[in-house]
Design a protein around this motif. Structure first.
Motif, PDB file in Angstrom:
ATOM      1  N   SER A   1      -8.082  -3.305  -0.435  1.00 27.17           N
ATOM      2  CA  SER A   1      -8.155  -4.506  -1.264  1.00 27.17           C
ATOM      3  C   SER A   1      -9.105  -5.495  -0.613  1.00 27.17           C
ATOM      4  O   SER A   1      -9.314  -5.481   0.597  1.00 27.17           O
ATOM      5  CB  SER A   1      -6.765  -5.138  -1.435  1.00 27.17           C
ATOM      6  OG  SER A   1      -6.233  -5.508  -0.185  1.00 27.17           O
ATOM      7  N   TRP A   2      -9.693  -6.332  -1.459  1.00 29.44           N
ATOM      8  CA  TRP A   2     -10.645  -7.322  -0.961  1.00 29.44           C
ATOM      9  C   TRP A   2     -10.792  -8.446  -1.970  1.00 29.44           C
ATOM     10  O   TRP A   2     -10.298  -8.353  -3.092  1.00 29.44           O
ATOM     11  CB  TRP A   2     -11.993  -6.673  -0.635  1.00 29.44           C
ATOM     12  CG  TRP A   2     -12.741  -6.055  -1.794  1.00 29.44           C
ATOM     13  CD1 TRP A   2     -12.260  -5.690  -3.021  1.00 29.44           C
ATOM     14  CD2 TRP A   2     -14.129  -5.741  -1.818  1.00 29.44           C
ATOM     15  NE1 TRP A   2     -13.247  -5.163  -3.810  1.00 29.44           N
ATOM     16  CE2 TRP A   2     -14.401  -5.171  -3.111  1.00 29.44           C
ATOM     17  CE3 TRP A   2     -15.163  -5.872  -0.917  1.00 29.44           C
ATOM     18  CZ2 TRP A   2     -15.680  -4.748  -3.473  1.00 29.44           C
ATOM     19  CZ3 TRP A   2     -16.425  -5.434  -1.285  1.00 29.44           C
ATOM     20  CH2 TRP A   2     -16.682  -4.890  -2.542  1.00 29.44           C
TER      21      TRP A   2
ATOM     22  N   THR B   1      -7.246   3.653  -0.582  1.00 28.28           N
ATOM     23  CA  THR B   1      -7.034   2.407  -1.314  1.00 28.28           C
ATOM     24  C   THR B   1      -7.203   1.240  -0.367  1.00 28.28           C
ATOM     25  O   THR B   1      -6.585   1.191   0.701  1.00 28.28           O
ATOM     26  CB  THR B   1      -5.614   2.359  -1.925  1.00 28.28           C
ATOM     27  OG1 THR B   1      -5.420   3.501  -2.756  1.00 28.28           O
ATOM     28  CG2 THR B   1      -5.438   1.105  -2.751  1.00 28.28           C
TER      29      THR B   1
ATOM     30  N   ARG C   1      -7.375  -8.380  -4.720  1.00 29.52           N
ATOM     31  CA  ARG C   1      -6.080  -8.601  -4.088  1.00 29.52           C
ATOM     32  C   ARG C   1      -4.993  -8.898  -5.127  1.00 29.52           C
ATOM     33  O   ARG C   1      -5.265  -9.387  -6.200  1.00 29.52           O
ATOM     34  CB  ARG C   1      -6.163  -9.743  -3.081  1.00 29.52           C
ATOM     35  CG  ARG C   1      -7.090  -9.435  -1.911  1.00 29.52           C
ATOM     36  CD  ARG C   1      -6.943 -10.421  -0.777  1.00 29.52           C
ATOM     37  NE  ARG C   1      -7.999 -10.236   0.214  1.00 29.52           N
ATOM     38  CZ  ARG C   1      -7.995  -9.294   1.156  1.00 29.52           C
ATOM     39  NH1 ARG C   1      -6.978  -8.455   1.229  1.00 29.52           N
ATOM     40  NH2 ARG C   1      -8.995  -9.186   2.011  1.00 29.52           N
TER      41      ARG C   1
ATOM     42  N   SER D   1      -2.972  -6.884  -6.924  1.00 31.41           N
ATOM     43  CA  SER D   1      -3.311  -6.212  -8.176  1.00 31.41           C
ATOM     44  C   SER D   1      -2.579  -4.885  -8.316  1.00 31.41           C
ATOM     45  O   SER D   1      -3.172  -3.879  -8.677  1.00 31.41           O
ATOM     46  CB  SER D   1      -4.816  -5.998  -8.259  1.00 31.41           C
ATOM     47  OG  SER D   1      -5.293  -5.359  -7.081  1.00 31.41           O
TER      48      SER D   1
ATOM     49  N   LEU E   1      -9.693  -2.640  -4.450  1.00 25.20           N
ATOM     50  CA  LEU E   1      -8.978  -3.399  -5.470  1.00 25.20           C
ATOM     51  C   LEU E   1      -9.064  -4.896  -5.204  1.00 25.20           C
ATOM     52  O   LEU E   1      -8.996  -5.323  -4.049  1.00 25.20           O
ATOM     53  CB  LEU E   1      -7.502  -2.998  -5.480  1.00 25.20           C
ATOM     54  CG  LEU E   1      -7.173  -1.549  -5.822  1.00 25.20           C
ATOM     55  CD1 LEU E   1      -5.736  -1.241  -5.424  1.00 25.20           C
ATOM     56  CD2 LEU E   1      -7.367  -1.309  -7.312  1.00 25.20           C
TER      57      LEU E   1
ATOM     58  N   GLU F   1       0.828  -1.203   0.000  1.00 28.86           N
ATOM     59  CA  GLU F   1       0.000   0.000   0.000  1.00 28.86           C
ATOM     60  C   GLU F   1       0.865   1.255   0.000  1.00 28.86           C
ATOM     61  O   GLU F   1       0.638   2.191  -0.766  1.00 28.86           O
ATOM     62  CB  GLU F   1      -0.928  -0.002   1.215  1.00 28.86           C
ATOM     63  CG  GLU F   1      -1.781   1.263   1.308  1.00 28.86           C
ATOM     64  CD  GLU F   1      -2.613   1.337   2.578  1.00 28.86           C
ATOM     65  OE1 GLU F   1      -3.363   2.321   2.725  1.00 28.86           O
ATOM     66  OE2 GLU F   1      -2.480   0.430   3.423  1.00 28.86           O
TER      67      GLU F   1
ATOM     68  N   ALA G   1      -3.744  -1.486 -10.202  1.00 30.92           N
ATOM     69  CA  ALA G   1      -3.875  -0.202  -9.517  1.00 30.92           C
ATOM     70  C   ALA G   1      -3.158   0.901 -10.282  1.00 30.92           C
ATOM     71  O   ALA G   1      -3.667   2.029 -10.409  1.00 30.92           O
ATOM     72  CB  ALA G   1      -3.328  -0.312  -8.098  1.00 30.92           C
TER      73      ALA G   1
END
Length: 302
Positions: free
Chosen positions: A123-124, A121, A92, A94, A90, A4, A98
């Motif tokens: 992620s999931w 930002t 995961r 990725s 986003l 991140e 991004a």
């Protein structure tokens, strides 16, 4: 350093200086110089599977659409876009996605001198979701609302309609410059961008303004995509123009005298008079016959 924070550092390295941005990405809040005219604020969320198919279009085009859709809202009020914040969920693992997404957002932002000043930002384990909030400034003539149309006004659009699913909904240019040029030339009474469909979005103007309109079937400009789509869809090009949505042209009303002026001296190319405001109802006139027109278009299900 986490992925991140690597990404945030990458974003900051690509953020250009702007005198309107006192503090940009990297702090808890961005700091913007206060505009001298009323501030416009809009937000839109776009999701993979609803607004685009990521596997088919790629992240750069998805990012481009997300920014353009928000700037289209600023255009619909004849405003000048200033800045935007972007939040993304986003899928995961990725990072490349991004980065390409950001570059697509910047493609449109840079074209209209818009600074991306922050966001969030996450992620999931789910498809991509993008939320953009854009800020703009009204001109000295003020923001154009949906509520100013009057019986006797002429109804215009800024360009041809229909068939956006064939690619236009991803690659359109928000009509910011066109709105500002028309706003400078004449008094815009009411305006809306065509995201849900011409009939539906004109219907929003009529509802807020408390009047009606008649559209002239042979005056509504249609795209080549609408014609091509009609070969297999079972709908006419006109039906596609009235209800497909995501054309992101502008529909607006002006007085009859200003409308005649625009036809004599168009402030921008592509303008078309498509109808006139009346006391009530929404009508379609074809071959001298007037029939009720349903305000059909895209509706989100809840």
């Amino acid at each position: 350093m986490s992925q991140e924070f690597h990404y945030i550092r990458w974003l900051r390295s690509r953020t250009t200086a702007d005198p309107r941005v006192l503090v940009g990405p990297g702090d808890d809040c961005a700091v913007l110089a206060a505009p001298t005219r009323p501030l416009l604020v809009t937000t839109d969320m776009l999701m993979d599977g609803t607004d685009f198919i990521l596997a088919e279009v790629g992240p750069r085009r998805a990012g481009r659409k997300a920014m353009a859709a928000n700037l289209s809202d600023i255009a619909s009020m004849a405003g000048v876009p200033l800045a935007a914040v972007v939040s993304v969920a986003l899928p995961r693992a990725s990072r490349e996605l991004a980065e390409q997404l950001y570059l697509g957002l910047r493609d449109v932002a840079d074209a209209f001198n818009v600074s991306i000043v922050g966001g969030d930002t996450n992620s999931w384990d789910a498809p991509l979701a993008i939320s953009v909030t854009a800020f703009g400034e009204a001109t000295d003539r003020g923001a154009v609302l949906r509520s100013g149309a009057k019986p006797g006004d002429w109804v215009f659009v800024t360009g041809p309609l229909g068939g956006s699913i064939r690619g236009h909904h991803l690659d359109f240019t928000p009509r910011v410059r066109e709105a500002l040029a028309v706003h400078a030339a004449v008094e815009l009474r009411a305006m809306c961008d065509i995201s849900d469909g011409l009939a539906a979005d004109l219907g929003h103007i009529l509802e807020e303004s408390g009047c009606g309109a008649v559209l002239f079937a042979d005056a509504i400009p249609t795209t080549a995509d609408a014609v091509e789509l009609s070969r297999t869809s079972g709908k006419s090009p006109l039906q596609h123009a009235l209800g497909d949505g995501e054309d992101f042209e502008l529909v607006f009303t002006v007085s009859a005298s200003d409308g005649a002026k625009m036809l004599r001296e168009p402030p921008v190319p592509g303008l078309a008079k498509i109808g006139e405001c009346v006391e009530s109802g929404l009508w379609l006139e074809s071959d001298g016959k007037r029939e009720p027109l349903q305000a059909t278009g895209w509706v989100h299900d809840f």
